[in-house]
Scaffold this motif. Structure first.
Motif, PDB file in Angstrom:
ATOM      1  N   CYS A 848      18.071 -13.704 188.468  1.00 24.47           N
ATOM      2  CA  CYS A 848      18.591 -12.299 188.689  1.00 24.47           C
ATOM      3  C   CYS A 848      17.360 -11.477 188.620  1.00 24.47           C
ATOM      4  CB  CYS A 848      19.695 -12.174 187.863  1.00 24.47           C
ATOM      5  SG  CYS A 848      21.175 -13.009 188.227  1.00 24.47           S
ATOM      6  N   ARG A 852      15.646  -9.131 191.307  1.00 21.68           N
ATOM      7  CA  ARG A 852      15.538  -7.556 190.964  1.00 21.68           C
ATOM      8  C   ARG A 852      14.035  -7.255 191.372  1.00 21.68           C
ATOM      9  NH1 ARG A 852      13.146  -4.035 187.905  1.00 21.68           N
ATOM     10  NH2 ARG A 852      12.185  -5.814 186.662  1.00 21.68           N
ATOM     11  N   HIS A1096      21.023  -6.022 184.326  1.00 21.38           N
ATOM     12  CA  HIS A1096      21.381  -6.151 185.544  1.00 21.38           C
ATOM     13  C   HIS A1096      22.509  -5.621 186.103  1.00 21.38           C
ATOM     14  CE1 HIS A1096      18.228  -9.590 185.703  1.00 21.38           C
ATOM     15  NE2 HIS A1096      17.561  -8.401 185.528  1.00 21.38           N
ATOM     16  N   LEU A1100      23.619  -2.755 188.605  1.00 22.21           N
ATOM     17  CA  LEU A1100      24.461  -2.555 189.735  1.00 22.21           C
ATOM     18  C   LEU A1100      25.422  -1.862 189.712  1.00 22.21           C
ATOM     19  CD1 LEU A1100      25.208  -4.767 192.137  1.00 22.21           C
ATOM     20  CD2 LEU A1100      26.650  -5.760 190.626  1.00 22.21           C
ATOM     21  N   ARG A1103      23.808   1.736 190.890  1.00 20.11           N
ATOM     22  CA  ARG A1103      23.239   1.882 191.945  1.00 20.11           C
ATOM     23  C   ARG A1103      24.467   1.665 193.090  1.00 20.11           C
ATOM     24  NH1 ARG A1103      18.339   1.202 193.444  1.00 20.11           N
ATOM     25  NH2 ARG A1103      19.040   2.061 195.463  1.00 20.11           N
ATOM     26  N   GLY A1104      25.444   0.775 192.698  1.00 22.58           N
ATOM     27  CA  GLY A1104      26.582   0.203 193.889  1.00 22.58           C
ATOM     28  C   GLY A1104      27.526   1.062 193.599  1.00 22.58           C
TER      29      GLY A1104
END
Length: 1507
Positions: A848, A852, A1096, A1100, A1103-1104
């Protein structure tokens, strides 16, 4: 006497018989005849093309040679005498010759005629014919080394354009920037050694620096020999091709000795020529130091001076051509340099002055040159026949008796006319200009002539400046152009600024910047496009641009190459600067933008009025200025590797540190693709120099203020694609810059985050393991807000510091490796245990994090570009490899049947993960450099294996073939050939190789045992080996010798060299690579794997789901505009200090000090020599003054004796003579510096030797013989009267007394007014006498009436005004504008007036300008005007019996709203389309007829206006 080549037709097969080839060097590719008139474009005039054209001194290919052989006979002719007419003179050997000078056998076969024709008069016009030339090619002077030139025999009637085409297109000469015509004595003469050296050095210097052609007579005598020796000395002193000087000799074919060796109908390549001065007799040899020869043939032998008319026409033609260089077109200037000389030289000087060609007279060279030099400073009235007679008797003492009285009169007249044109005459005096300054005198002569030339507006100054730029003589520009006489506007310098940039003349660029050129105004969008359009074709950046354009054409499927735009340049620049920079020139949204005309390309200098300035005008609303003009020019200069130019521009830059680092990056990238090794070395050296500039500026900044200096490192530079100085240095791999103490201090500061850098590492590790210790004094922070013990942000600040993140990741990675090793060695079960699952989870967190890093795109480069950048990093490749191997092992491990292979693969993955530890150690100052050395040594090992493989394979195959027969097992073949051979190097020698320790039980006889090798060849009886043991032992010894001793020691030496090489720069390399690790952990999530998955997940969600922008962790800082402006100003100030410090260091350099001292010694020696010359002059002046005093005393004594004698006190004894009165009359008076009389006492234009519009020459009339009252017995003028068929009224053409008696003078004769404004004039033999004196011509010339011919010249003026209507002033006086016209078939402008036809009140030329309905109104304006002149007009058409008298009336419009002026403007018209009318500013340089300018002067005086 040389033999005459016959005009015989020679077939190609007979070429070797007629003219045997001495070399296979044919001429350059000829071009079409129509091409020569086309001005070459800018690219053809560049230095690279000119060099390539000059590489071959003579033809280089058979096709080009054949084309030259076919072109020359078709276009160039010679002359042959076709009739033999016996002459009364004989040859040198006493034989009978023809009137042409050649012997009978030297004529054509059919030239000899029967005796009846022998007495016929010989006429060259009928008896000499033209035919194809038979002498051309390359001339080689035998016995003088490799001196080779070009030559051609031409007819005296050859058009100059054909010869110019031959020189520029077939001989490969570039058009000259200057034409130097050297003339003078044709016989050898003696010059003072010092003057000779000064002349030679100065002449060659001006030719070499300006790219001039030198034209001489071409023979090995006199001034031609002096020029040749000057060129020879210069070439010998030069070690490279800059010694090439074009020296063209134009000689008479019939006077060339040994010319028979040059005759070759199919061309001599080369023709051998022998220079034989001892036997040349009355002929002359060609000079071996000339590079080109044009041999002029008029069909005669032994007659000198034949070449003069063709030389004059050729020089005039060349001077009319336009040379395009550096984007500026100039008319090729010409200057005449005179040394010594006789009567022919005087004619040459007179013709040159008449044609407006400036002349430089070298005083001290002798004869004609000294005569003119000694009287040049006198008023024309003082130059009398007696004075010239005295000078000739002194300077021509050997041939003075040949000067007749008429010849003295002619010389006096010509010298007066020469001296009268002082603006075209320059006297070079040794004491005046000093040593080696003939070049300055020549160039100053051209500028003086140009400065005094009539012109409109400021076009003359433009012409001078363009000449200086074309010649690359910035010293002349400083001293002659940029003076107080003319005020230059910065916009006026824009065209020449572009020319200086394109032609790479940095000194001129520097000069223009000093004169006020603002780059912000100069550099527009169109200027940049123009500059990039004119890149040198040899430039690598040019080829990259063409590649981009070609790709765009293929992409758009168009047939035409797209036009160059700045976004194409930006595309190439981004490849060079790296993807971390944004495009410098974004692509415009619309396809076509309004184009602006740049005022640079192909500007002709003879444009009229303000049309040159109109090209420079730009619309303020349409001009697109660039963001950073200095940056744009700097990039343009750097991509062409122009060092001096780039340095000047960089000194003007504001963001100088980023500019230097960007230049270093561009140059290094270009050097990678450059094929020329010399250019590559220059680029790399220049890149290193710019890196040092950046280091120097940063050092000064860091010493002043550390914090502001570190801001310069991370400041986002908008001008350089939104990148930073630090990023540019890293992209360019500028290790010296990155390893600078200030940069490293900044990186250390970033590495420690908000912690103080003086915290010990053990403290950090302790607090990391026991974080409650953070709230003690064990750890200190830089920020004051973090100092309180209870501050919750201390915990966050500590764990987000890059060093803490790094240490936690190390701890995590070691834990991962320990757990992985434990599972592999102890706990690897068929079913994974919780420890193994933890490893899988841990690896997932690593995957991961790698993902990134792959997708982290703060600069918006895109996934593909980020992937390519990610793959470029070695450690990332290692990570991917380890992860992929682990996944492969995991896949096999989860399948029960492949459990064991899975464990093997996982073991290999463990090895790769351990290798990844080396990246962690790079942060260590001790281990980091060693890892770098190991990486470099790995490359050495890789190349070493190629050498080792050759010996291993060769020995293994030979050993296997000798010992074992037909081994078919592949694995044992590999073992025998490679594996065993490799182990042999380390001492494991096979026991069976020598047969002593052979044991058959250790091998398989038939090769059936899979665990044993096949046995060697053995005896069938006793099973003993039968192979040649001596051979295998020898091979083994040689193998071990070369591998163990030679190759292994070579590897050790390679390692040692690599170690020493890297060890010197280890610290720099480690500091450079340290940045990557610091930047990685500066932007890495704080939690270590596997806890990093929480970060992470947070990323996520942000941003998501929340759609929040990513937080950029790059080392960039966007400053406010005010802060950025202040920072850049501070940086620019320190850059100036750095440059000044560099200049001081250069001055203090030992070598520079030695050079300065040597230069000062030279200057001192020169001053001492000049002082000696001046002291000699002072003595001469004192002697002259003493002589004057003696003469004055003698005159006083004579007057006293005459007075005493008159009063009766005379004595009977003879009175002793007291001085001579003649001496007083002929004494030369030095009036240097005294201004010439403003108004000559006699008419001047009316005594020009050549009457206008005819071939009639006037009788020479010196000033003192002009008045009719002065006795002039020699006066015998020719008669000339033109027949004007278009005139209804004209006096008789004949001068018969009967026809002349019908004319009534001094009264009205019908419609013709024969009354003079000067009263009654004398009439002699039926012809009136010019009231102003003799003119040298009888008759009425081109005038239509004897006596006065009346004319009318209106002078129509108005005030010159600004746009607001205010009157413009100059020198506190108002400026006028005058109405002028240019009539058809005339090259000059004139006042709107002319001759009055009988019975008319307005001149015909004035009626052409005005409409018929305005004629009465204009007559009323004339009645209201002021008469400024009424009487005689000095006109070139005047004769002894006919002259022009005019009335000049001033018509002035005082207000701009004057009704009559508006009506006049509305009624102006041209009946002829070639008629031009304009309002022009009135000053003394306005290009009008000389007599019209006198009228304008009177009008300006009347109105009190500027003139």
């Amino acid at each position: 006497m040389s033999a005459r080549g016959r005009c015989a037709k020679v077939l190609p097969s007979e070429l070797n018989k007629v003219c045997p080839e001495r070399g296979d060097e044919p001429a350059t590719q000829p071009r079409k005849m129509s091409d020569f008139e086309v001005v070459p474009n800018l690219q053809q005039s560049s230095s690279s093309v000119s060099k390539s054209r000059r590489k071959a001194h003579f033809p280089t290919g058979s096709n080009e040679k054949e084309n030259l052989i076919s072109w020359i006979p078709e276009n160039i002719r010679k002359k042959e005498c076709t009739y033999f007419v016996e002459s009364s003179q004989t040859s040198d050997s006493g034989r009978i010759v023809c009137e042409c000078g050649y012997l009978r056998e030297q004529h054509l076969d059919d030239a000899a005629k029967p005796p009846i024709f022998l007495g016929k008069e010989w006429d060259p016009r009928r008896h000499i014919q033209e035919m194809p030339t038979d002498a051309f090619g390359d001339i080689r002077f035998t016995g003088l080394g490799q001196k080779t030139g070009k030559y051609v025999r031409v007819s005296s009637d050859t058009p100059p354009r054909v010869i110019y085409h031959l020189m520029t297109q077939h001989w490969g000469l570039d058009a000259p920037n200057l034409l130097i015509s050297v003339t003078g004595g044709a016989k050898n003469f003696i010059m003072k050694p010092r003057l000779k050296n000064i002349f030679r050095q100065g002449l060659v210097k001006v030719a070499q620096t300006t790219g001039a052609w030198i034209i001489t007579g071409g023979s090995h005598t006199g001034v031609m020999k002096q020029v040749g020796e000057a060129v020879r000395d210069f070439i010998l002193s030069c070690s490279h091709k800059e010694g090439d000087i074009v020296t063209i000799g134009i000689a008479t074919w019939g006077t060339v000795y040994n010319r028979d060796s040059l005759v070759c109908p199919m061309g001599g390549f080369p023709a051998e020529y022998v220079l034989d001065e001892e036997n040349q007799g009355s002929l002359s040899c060609l000079d071996s130091n000339h590079s080109h020869f044009i041999l002029v043939d008029d069909g005669t032998h032994g007659r000198y001076g034949v070449e003069i008319p063709l030389r004059t026409r050729l020089e005039k033609f060349i001077s009319e051509q336009t040379k395009v260089k550096g984007g500026v077109a100039i008319k090729i200037p010409i200057v005449c340099v005179v040394l010594e000389g006789g009567p022919g030289t005087l004619d040459t000087i007179y013709n040159a002055i008449t044609n407006g060609t400036p002349c430089v007279i070298v005083e001290g060279s002798g004869r004609v040159a000294d005569v003119i030099a000694q009287v040049a400073n006198l008023p024309v009235a003082k130059i009398t026949i007696a004075l010239i007679q005295k000078k000739l008797s002194i300077l021509f003492h050997d041939t003075y008796e040949l000067f007749t009285e008429s010849k003295l009169v002619e010389w006096t007249k010509k010298i007066q006319d020469i001296v009268r044109s002082r603006q075209l005459l320059t006297i070079f005096r040794e004491g005046k200009y000093g040593q080696q300054d003939v070049d300055v005198a020549i160039l100053q002569a051209l500028f003086k002539a140009s400065r005094n030339q009539d012109h409109f507006g400021r076009e003359n100054w433009d012409h001078q400046l363009k000449l200086a730029v074309a010649w690359n003589r910035v010293d002349i520009a400083r001293s002659e152009i940029f003076t107080d006489d003319h005020d230059w506007k910065p916009s006026d310098l824009h065209p020449v600024m572009a020319a200086a940039l394109i032609s790479n003349k940095p000194e001129f660029v520097k000069l223009f910047l000093e004169q006020g050129v603002r780059l912000k105004e100069f550099v527009t969008w169109d200027t940049l496009v123009y500059l990039y359009d004119n890149l040198a074709p040899s430039c690598l950046f040019h080829s990259k641009l063409q590649k981009v354009l070609l790709e765009e054409r293929e992409h758009t499927a168009g047939s035409k190459m797209p036009r160059l735009q700045m976004h194409h340049v930006s595309q190439v620049l981004r490849e060079l600067l790296g993807c971390s920079t944004q495009p410098l020139y974004p692509k415009p949204k619309h396809t076509e933008r309004p184009r602006l005309s740049i005022p640079v390309p192909h500007i002709k200098l003879n444009v009229q009025g303000s049309s040159l300035r109109s090209l420079c005008k730009r619309s303020a609303g349409r001009v697109t200025f660039t963001m950073d003009p200095v940056r744009d020019l700097l990039i343009w200069a750097v991509v062409q590797n122009r060092k001096e130019l780039a340095e000047i521009i960089w000194a003007q830059s504001q963001d100088c540190m980023a500019a230097a680092l960007a230049c270093s990056k561009i140059l290094k990238e270009l050097a990678k693709e450059e094929e020329d090794t010399d250019t590559t070395d220059d680029m790399l050296a220049l890149a290193e120099e710019y890196e040092h500039k950046a280091i120097g500026v940063f050092t000064d900044c860091y010493r002043k203020d550390e914090e502001r200096a570190q801001k310069l490192l991370t400041r986002v530079s908008e001008a350089w694609g939104k990148t930073t100085c630090l990023q540019l240095a890293l992209e360019a791999k500028n290790m010296n810059f990155v390893s600078h103490g200030g940069v490293q201090a900044f990186l250390t500061k970033v590495w420690w985050g908000k912690l103080c850098v003086d915290n010990g590492l053990w403290r950090v590790i302790t607090c990391m393991l026991f974080f409650p210790l953070l709230y003690t004094n064990l750890i200190t922070f830089r920020e004051k807000r973090l100092q309180p013990m209870g501050c919750l942000t201390r915990l966050r600040a500590f764990f987000t510091a890059p060093i803490v993140i790094f240490l936690m990741n190390i701890l995590s990675y070691f834990t991962f490796l320990l757990l992985f090793a434990y599972v592999l060695m102890v706990d690897f079960q068929p079913m994974p245990t919780w420890r193994e699952y933890l490893i899988y989870f841990w690896l997932f967190s690593l995957v991961c994090e790698e993902t990134r890093q792959l997708l982290y795109d703060p600069d918006g480069l895109g996934v593909v570009k980020m992937a390519s950048l990610y793959i470029k990093d070695f450690w990332n490749k290692l990570d991917i490899c380890a992860i992929l191997v682990f996944i492969a092992g995991l896949t096999c491990r989860l399948i029960p049947s492949t459990l064991y292979p899975g464990r093997i693969i996982l073991s290999l993955a463990f090895i790769i993960f351990c290798l990844r530890l080396m990246h962690i150690f790079t942060v260590s100052k001790t281990l980091g450099p060693k890892i770098i050395i190991v990486k470099r040594m790995m490359k050495d090992v890789f190349f070493f294996l190629f050498l080792l493989a050759v010996w291993v394979v060769s020995f293994g195959v030979a050993k296997q073939a000798i010992l074992i027969h037909n081994e078919e097992r592949v694995e044992w073949l590999f073992r025998g050939v490679v594996y065993h051979s490799y182990l042999t190097i380390f001492g494991q020698i096979p026991s069976y190789i020598d047969g002593v320790n052979f044991n058959i039980d250790q091998c398989s006889p038939n090769g059936t045992d899979p665990y044993k090798p096949k046995c060697p060849e053995t005896n069938a009886d006793n099973k003993k080996p039968i192979f040649p043991e001596w051979l295998t032992v020898i091979l083994l010894c040689l193998y071990l010798l070369f591998t163990n001793i030679l190759l292994l020691n070579l590897l050790i030496a390679m390692f040692n060299y690599t170690f020493q090489q890297v060890q010197e720069h280890t610290d720099q390399i480690w500091k450079f690579q340290r940045h990557d690790l610091i930047e990685e952990y500066h932007g890495r999530p704080p939690a270590p794997p596997p806890l990093i998955l929480l970060n992470h997940l947070q990323l996520l969600v942000r941003r998501g789901l929340l759609r929040r922008p990513a937080t950029h962790h790059k080392l960039k800082e966007k400053l406010e505009k005010n802060e950025e402006a202040a920072l850049l100003s501070w940086e620019m100030y320190l850059k100036e200090n750095y440059l000044q410090h560099q200049q001081c260091q250069e001055k203090q350099n030992t070598e520079q000090m030695i050079r300065d001292i040597a230069q000062r010694v030279d200057v001192l020696a020169e001053l001492l020599d000049l002082d000696r010359v001046k002291r000699t002059g002072v003595v001469e002046q004192r002697l002259g003054s003493l002589e004057d005093q003696v003469q004055q005393s003698a005159q006083a004594l004579r007057w006293m004796m005459q007075a005493l004698r008159g009063n009766g006190f005379s004595s009977g004894e003879d009175v002793p003579p007291v001085g001579s009165s003649k001496a007083l009359d002929t004494k030369e008076i030095d009036l240097a510096g005294r201004p010439e009389e403003s108004q000559p006492p006699y008419h001047v234009l009316a005594r020009n030797l050549l009457y206008p519009g005819s071939h009639t020459l006037r009788f020479p009339v010196p000033d003192e013989k002009v008045p009719w009252e002065v006795d002039f017995p020699l006066y015998d003028p020719p008669a000339y009267s033109a027949d004007h068929k278009d005139m209804a009224v004209q006096d008789p053409f004949s001068l018969s007394l009967e026809s002349l008696l019908k004319i009534n003078y001094n009264t009205m004769d019908g419609l013709i007014d024969r009354q003079s404004f000067h009263g009654l004039y004398a009439v002699q033999d039926g012809l009136p006498l010019n009231p102003m004196g003799r003119t040298g011509l009888r008759g009425r010339g081109k005038l239509h009436c004897f006596g006065p011919n009346h004319a009318l010249h209106p002078v129509v003026t108005r005030w010159r005004r600004n746009l607001d209507g205010s009157i413009i002033r100059k020198s506190l006086k108002k400026m006028l504008e005058v109405l002028v016209a240019q009539y058809p078939l005339s090259d000059v402008w004139a006042l709107p007036g002319g001759s009055l036809e009988p019975g008319e009140t307005l001149p015909l030329k004035l009626k052409w300008i005005l409409r018929r309905e305005f004629w009465p109104q204009f007559q009323n304006l004339l009645k209201q005007g002021t008469e400024v002149h009424k009487g005689y007009l000095d006109d070139p058409r005047n004769t002894d019996n006919a002259w022009v008298e005019t009335v000049a009336i001033s018509v002035h419009f005082d207000t701009q709203n004057d009704v009559e002026m508006k009506r006049l403007n509305s009624f102006l018209q041209g009946c002829d389309p070639e008629l031009c009318i304009r309002w022009q500013v009135l000053d003394k340089r306005i290009p009008l007829h000389a007599n019209h300018k006198e009228l304008l002067h009177k009008v300006s005086t009347l109105l009190g206006a500027y003139y």
